[in-house]
Scaffold this motif. Structure first.
Motif, mmCIF file in Angstrom:
data_model
loop_
_atom_site.group_PDB
_atom_site.id
_atom_site.type_symbol
_atom_site.label_atom_id
_atom_site.label_comp_id
_atom_site.label_asym_id
_atom_site.label_seq_id
_atom_site.Cartn_x
_atom_site.Cartn_y
_atom_site.Cartn_z
ATOM 1 N N LEU A 1 49.624 41.334 48.097
ATOM 2 C CA LEU A 1 50.144 41.456 46.734
ATOM 3 C C LEU A 1 49.002 41.699 45.753
ATOM 4 O O LEU A 1 49.103 42.540 44.855
ATOM 5 C CB LEU A 1 50.903 40.188 46.349
ATOM 6 N N LEU A 2 47.907 40.974 45.951
ATOM 7 C CA LEU A 2 46.753 41.150 45.066
ATOM 8 C C LEU A 2 46.174 42.552 45.215
ATOM 9 O O LEU A 2 45.879 43.236 44.247
ATOM 10 C CB LEU A 2 45.677 40.137 45.431
ATOM 11 N N GLU A 3 46.045 42.935 46.474
ATOM 12 C CA GLU A 3 45.454 44.233 46.795
ATOM 13 C C GLU A 3 46.305 45.358 46.202
ATOM 14 O O GLU A 3 45.787 46.363 45.711
ATOM 15 C CB GLU A 3 45.359 44.366 48.317
ATOM 16 N N ALA A 4 47.618 45.184 46.261
ATOM 17 C CA ALA A 4 48.526 46.215 45.754
ATOM 18 C C ALA A 4 48.351 46.413 44.257
ATOM 19 O O ALA A 4 48.623 47.482 43.715
ATOM 20 C CB ALA A 4 49.970 45.841 46.066
ATOM 21 N N LYS A 5 47.874 45.353 43.590
ATOM 22 C CA LYS A 5 47.704 45.455 42.131
ATOM 23 C C LYS A 5 46.297 45.902 41.749
ATOM 24 O O LYS A 5 45.969 45.959 40.569
ATOM 25 C CB LYS A 5 47.965 44.080 41.502
ATOM 26 N N ARG A 6 45.486 46.171 42.745
ATOM 27 C CA ARG A 6 44.101 46.541 42.463
ATOM 28 C C ARG A 6 44.055 47.765 41.537
ATOM 29 O O ARG A 6 44.770 48.734 41.747
ATOM 30 C CB ARG A 6 43.380 46.863 43.759
ATOM 31 N N GLY A 7 43.228 47.667 40.540
ATOM 32 C CA GLY A 7 43.052 48.810 39.639
ATOM 33 C C GLY A 7 44.086 48.864 38.530
ATOM 34 O O GLY A 7 44.016 49.722 37.657
ATOM 35 N N ASN A 8 45.064 47.969 38.556
ATOM 36 C CA ASN A 8 46.081 47.995 37.509
ATOM 37 C C ASN A 8 45.771 46.993 36.404
ATOM 38 O O ASN A 8 46.652 46.443 35.773
ATOM 39 C CB ASN A 8 47.463 47.647 38.096
ATOM 40 N N GLY A 9 44.517 46.712 36.206
ATOM 41 C CA GLY A 9 44.156 45.728 35.205
ATOM 42 C C GLY A 9 44.337 44.333 35.762
ATOM 43 O O GLY A 9 44.638 44.170 36.944
ATOM 44 N N ASP A 10 44.153 43.354 34.919
ATOM 45 C CA ASP A 10 44.209 41.990 35.420
ATOM 46 C C ASP A 10 45.637 41.516 35.559
ATOM 47 O O ASP A 10 46.558 42.043 34.954
ATOM 48 C CB ASP A 10 43.385 41.077 34.503
ATOM 49 N N TYR A 11 45.755 40.526 36.404
ATOM 50 C CA TYR A 11 47.041 40.038 36.834
ATOM 51 C C TYR A 11 47.058 38.584 36.412
ATOM 52 O O TYR A 11 46.132 37.834 36.727
ATOM 53 C CB TYR A 11 47.059 40.169 38.366
ATOM 54 N N LEU A 12 48.077 38.157 35.696
ATOM 55 C CA LEU A 12 48.133 36.755 35.284
ATOM 56 C C LEU A 12 48.302 35.881 36.528
ATOM 57 O O LEU A 12 49.169 36.131 37.354
ATOM 58 C CB LEU A 12 49.307 36.528 34.325
ATOM 59 N N THR A 13 47.445 34.896 36.665
ATOM 60 C CA THR A 13 47.472 34.052 37.850
ATOM 61 C C THR A 13 48.854 33.431 38.040
ATOM 62 O O THR A 13 49.374 33.368 39.157
ATOM 63 C CB THR A 13 46.404 32.949 37.741
ATOM 64 N N ALA A 14 49.449 32.987 36.949
ATOM 65 C CA ALA A 14 50.762 32.354 37.042
ATOM 66 C C ALA A 14 51.799 33.338 37.573
ATOM 67 O O ALA A 14 52.608 33.000 38.442
ATOM 68 C CB ALA A 14 51.183 31.827 35.680
ATOM 69 N N ASP A 15 51.742 34.591 37.078
ATOM 70 C CA ASP A 15 52.676 35.627 37.557
ATOM 71 C C ASP A 15 52.482 35.869 39.038
ATOM 72 O O ASP A 15 53.442 35.992 39.804
ATOM 73 C CB ASP A 15 52.418 36.960 36.828
ATOM 74 N N PHE A 16 51.194 35.962 39.412
ATOM 75 C CA PHE A 16 50.884 36.220 40.811
ATOM 76 C C PHE A 16 51.442 35.116 41.698
ATOM 77 O O PHE A 16 52.101 35.379 42.708
ATOM 78 C CB PHE A 16 49.363 36.343 41.003
ATOM 79 N N LEU B 1 38.502 35.338 39.918
ATOM 80 C CA LEU B 1 39.170 34.933 38.689
ATOM 81 C C LEU B 1 38.321 35.418 37.516
ATOM 82 O O LEU B 1 37.394 34.740 37.087
ATOM 83 C CB LEU B 1 39.326 33.409 38.652
ATOM 84 N N PRO B 2 38.632 36.613 37.010
ATOM 85 C CA PRO B 2 37.810 37.159 35.921
ATOM 86 C C PRO B 2 37.930 36.318 34.657
ATOM 87 O O PRO B 2 37.025 36.296 33.844
ATOM 88 C CB PRO B 2 38.353 38.571 35.722
ATOM 89 N N SER B 3 39.063 35.644 34.439
ATOM 90 C CA SER B 3 39.183 34.731 33.305
ATOM 91 C C SER B 3 40.008 33.545 33.786
ATOM 92 O O SER B 3 40.463 33.526 34.926
ATOM 93 C CB SER B 3 39.873 35.418 32.123
ATOM 94 N N SER B 4 40.217 32.578 32.905
ATOM 95 C CA SER B 4 40.900 31.364 33.364
ATOM 96 C C SER B 4 42.375 31.614 33.652
ATOM 97 O O SER B 4 43.018 30.826 34.327
ATOM 98 C CB SER B 4 40.735 30.256 32.328
ATOM 99 N N THR B 5 42.921 32.722 33.130
ATOM 100 C CA THR B 5 44.354 32.929 33.331
ATOM 101 C C THR B 5 44.670 34.124 34.217
ATOM 102 O O THR B 5 45.827 34.363 34.544
ATOM 103 C CB THR B 5 45.064 33.159 31.973
ATOM 104 N N THR B 6 43.676 34.894 34.584
ATOM 105 C CA THR B 6 43.975 36.095 35.378
ATOM 106 C C THR B 6 43.308 36.031 36.752
ATOM 107 O O THR B 6 42.381 35.263 36.976
ATOM 108 C CB THR B 6 43.510 37.371 34.649
ATOM 109 N N ILE B 7 43.793 36.888 37.615
ATOM 110 C CA ILE B 7 43.299 36.926 38.987
ATOM 111 C C ILE B 7 43.231 38.385 39.415
ATOM 112 O O ILE B 7 43.955 39.240 38.884
ATOM 113 C CB ILE B 7 44.233 36.118 39.915
ATOM 114 N N ARG B 8 42.358 38.699 40.327
ATOM 115 C CA ARG B 8 42.359 40.048 40.908
ATOM 116 C C ARG B 8 41.758 39.986 42.309
ATOM 117 O O ARG B 8 41.085 39.015 42.661
ATOM 118 C CB ARG B 8 41.582 41.029 40.029
#
Lengths: 172, 341
Positions: free
Chosen positions: B260-275, B302-309
């Motif tokens: 799931l993470l890999e599929a979102k690669r390059g689409n900007g950051d992903y909210l950790t909670a959403d993920f 974790l580029p920021s406290s709320t996002t993941i990639r």
């Protein structure tokens, strides 16, 4: 076809009596098919016989001077330290029998052996067999075969020394 | 046995017609295989010269393959004369035929075996076309190569190829072979999960791969891809012949998360909670509590406290670039440097 099957010749596991009966080397050097390794630092120069009937040239002889199982027993290994190779009439090389750190697999094209080499038949006939063998070898060129696994080799790393005339009775 | 040394030694002759024999050094692992009562099939594989040159800069070389291991063949030249001899009964001149040691082959070089630790995955990635699904449309190039054809071009044993194949969830469909993208895998997994729920198939017990694959195929995904995915997620202790599957819960958990993470690669950051929500929703209900970040340790950032990639591949990509550079023989460059000094 990038992949070539590497077969293992069945004879590597079963001793063929034909090879043993003509094998004059000490039994330690015997392998199921009789193949052995002989390493010389340098090259042997010899005139190639012009006789069509000759398929090989006799270059010299191997002498194992310390090999005497009748006195030292079959398990004795000291004899391995000294081997003489008389080349021609006047040269002798001193070498030894070495156990290979990693055994060698002798690899050839499948079917290279054919019926050749089993006792010296009539020379002319042998030539014919060899010719046929080679054609056959071309057919399954892509198939390789491990013919033998060799664990010892006879190495001559020293310079040849001149010896006088007689070749006989030098061993003792 | 009549040994001849007392009577003046063993005559040595050199055959005029020397044969083509090669000497292959046998490391202990290979030797044991050869000595086994039923030696396994061995083969020598080589990279086809042309495609190898275009794909990467490594020179064509040959490998010896046992069923599960591969060894690189390296030719070692020797200045010594190394003869392979054979006992014969020979007569020279007018003498009686005598047991003679006849040199039948001269070997100017021997072959050494070095364990090849080639990375099967990167080989497969180089040759397999990507299978992508964009808005339900298949985006893939047919390569018209079957799985055995692909494997025969990879300088690794079949066992190693199979492991790499399995780890990529690569598949063969309609005579071509592909490797699916993370996006595709995520979609197929969603379909597998939905199908198992609808049919009441417990994924962590044994089930027929084909049953689920069929259901997934009804949604428009290739059945072999679903089967390949199920094999990829199966527990290793399980028989991998393909008919039955039994998913490994831990493996599946982390696979789904990573994919799931890999599929979102390059689409900007992903909210950790959403993920985390998507991840849990993508799993069978009983497995959901296992969806913790530690299950995908090392695969995320974790580029920021709320996002993941997904962790960037920079490290691995760099390593790939370095290898051909060192392998290239740029002697003229080397000498040019010293000349300027």
């Amino acid at each position: 076809m990038p992949s070539v099957p590497l077969h293992i010749a069945p004879s590597t596991t079963t001793n063929t009596s034909a090879a043993t009966s003509t094998n004059a080397l000490p039994p330690l050097l015997h392998t199921p098919t009789g193949l052995a390794l002989l390493e010389i630092q340098g090259t042997i120069n010899f005139p190639i016989s012009t006789l069509a009937s000759e398929t090989s040239t006799l270059v010299g002889k191997l002498v194992f001077p310390l090999y005497n199982p009748a006195i030292n027993g079959e398990d004795d290994t000291k004899w391995m330290k000294r081997v003489y190779f008389y080349v021609g009439r006047n040269q002798r090389m001193t070498g030894e029998v070495k156990k290979l750190g990693m055994p060698f697999a002798v690899v050839g094209r499948k079917g290279w052996r054919g019926d050749e080499g089993r006792g010296g038949g009539v020379d002319v006939e042998m030539g014919g067999v060899e010719g046929g063998d080679r054609e056959e070898g071309r057919g399954d060129e892509d198939e390789l075969e491990i013919v033998e696994v060799v664990r010892y080799k006879v190495v001559f790393s020293a310079r040849p020394e001149p010896v006088g005339g007689g070749e006989d009775g030098q061993g003792d | 046995m009549a040994t001849q040394q007392d009577a003046g030694g063993v005559p040595v002759a050199i055959a005029h017609d020397l044969r083509q024999l090669r000497l292959l050094e046998l490391p202990s692992g290979v030797l044991e295989l050869l000595e086994a009562p039923n030696p396994p099939p061995l083969s020598i594989k080589s990279l086809p010269p042309a495609p190898a040159a275009s794909l990467n800069a490594t020179p064509a070389y040959a490998v010896l393959c046992t069923p599960t291991k591969s060894f690189q063949l390296r030719q070692v030249q020797t200045s010594n004369s190394l003869y392979v001899t054979q006992p014969t009964l020979e007569a020279h001149g007018n003498t009686i035929p005598a047991p003679t040691t006849r040199a039948i082959a001269a070997c100017a070089a021997t072959l050494e075996l070095h364990p090849a630790d080639g990375d099967g995955v990167s080989y497969l990635e180089a040759v397999l076309p990507v299978y992508d699904l964009v808005d339900g449309e298949v985006d893939a190039e047919e390569n018209r190569k079957t799985k055995p054809a692909i494997f025969s071009d990879i300088p690794l044993s079949d066992g190693e190829c199979e492991t790499a194949w399995n780890s990529l969830a690569a598949f063969e469909a309609a005579g071509s072979t592909y490797r699916p993208t993370a996006k595709t895998l995520a979609q197929v997994w969603a379909s597998v999960n939905a199908a198992s729920l609808a049919e009441g198939v417990k994924l962590d017990t044994q089930f027929l791969t084909e049953d689920l694959a069929k259901l997934v195929a009804e949604e428009g995904y290739p059945a072999p891809l679903a089967a390949s995915l199920l094999q990829h997620l199966s527990s290793t202790s399980h028989d991998r012949s393909g008919e039955w599957a039994c998913l490994d819960q831990e493996k599946t958990l982390s696979f789904v998360g990573k994919t799931l993470l890999e599929a979102k690669r390059g689409n900007g950051d992903y909210l950790t909670a959403d993920f985390m929500d998507t991840w849990r929703d993508s799993l069978p209900e009983a497995w959901r509590k296992g969806a913790e970040l530690k299950a995908i340790d090392g695969a995320y950032e974790l580029p920021s406290s709320t996002t993941i990639r997904a962790k960037s591949k920079a490290g691995t990509a760099k390593a790939e670039i370095v290898v051909p550079k060192t392998a290239a023989r740029k002697w003229h460059d080397k000498f040019a440097k010293t000349r300027k000094k």
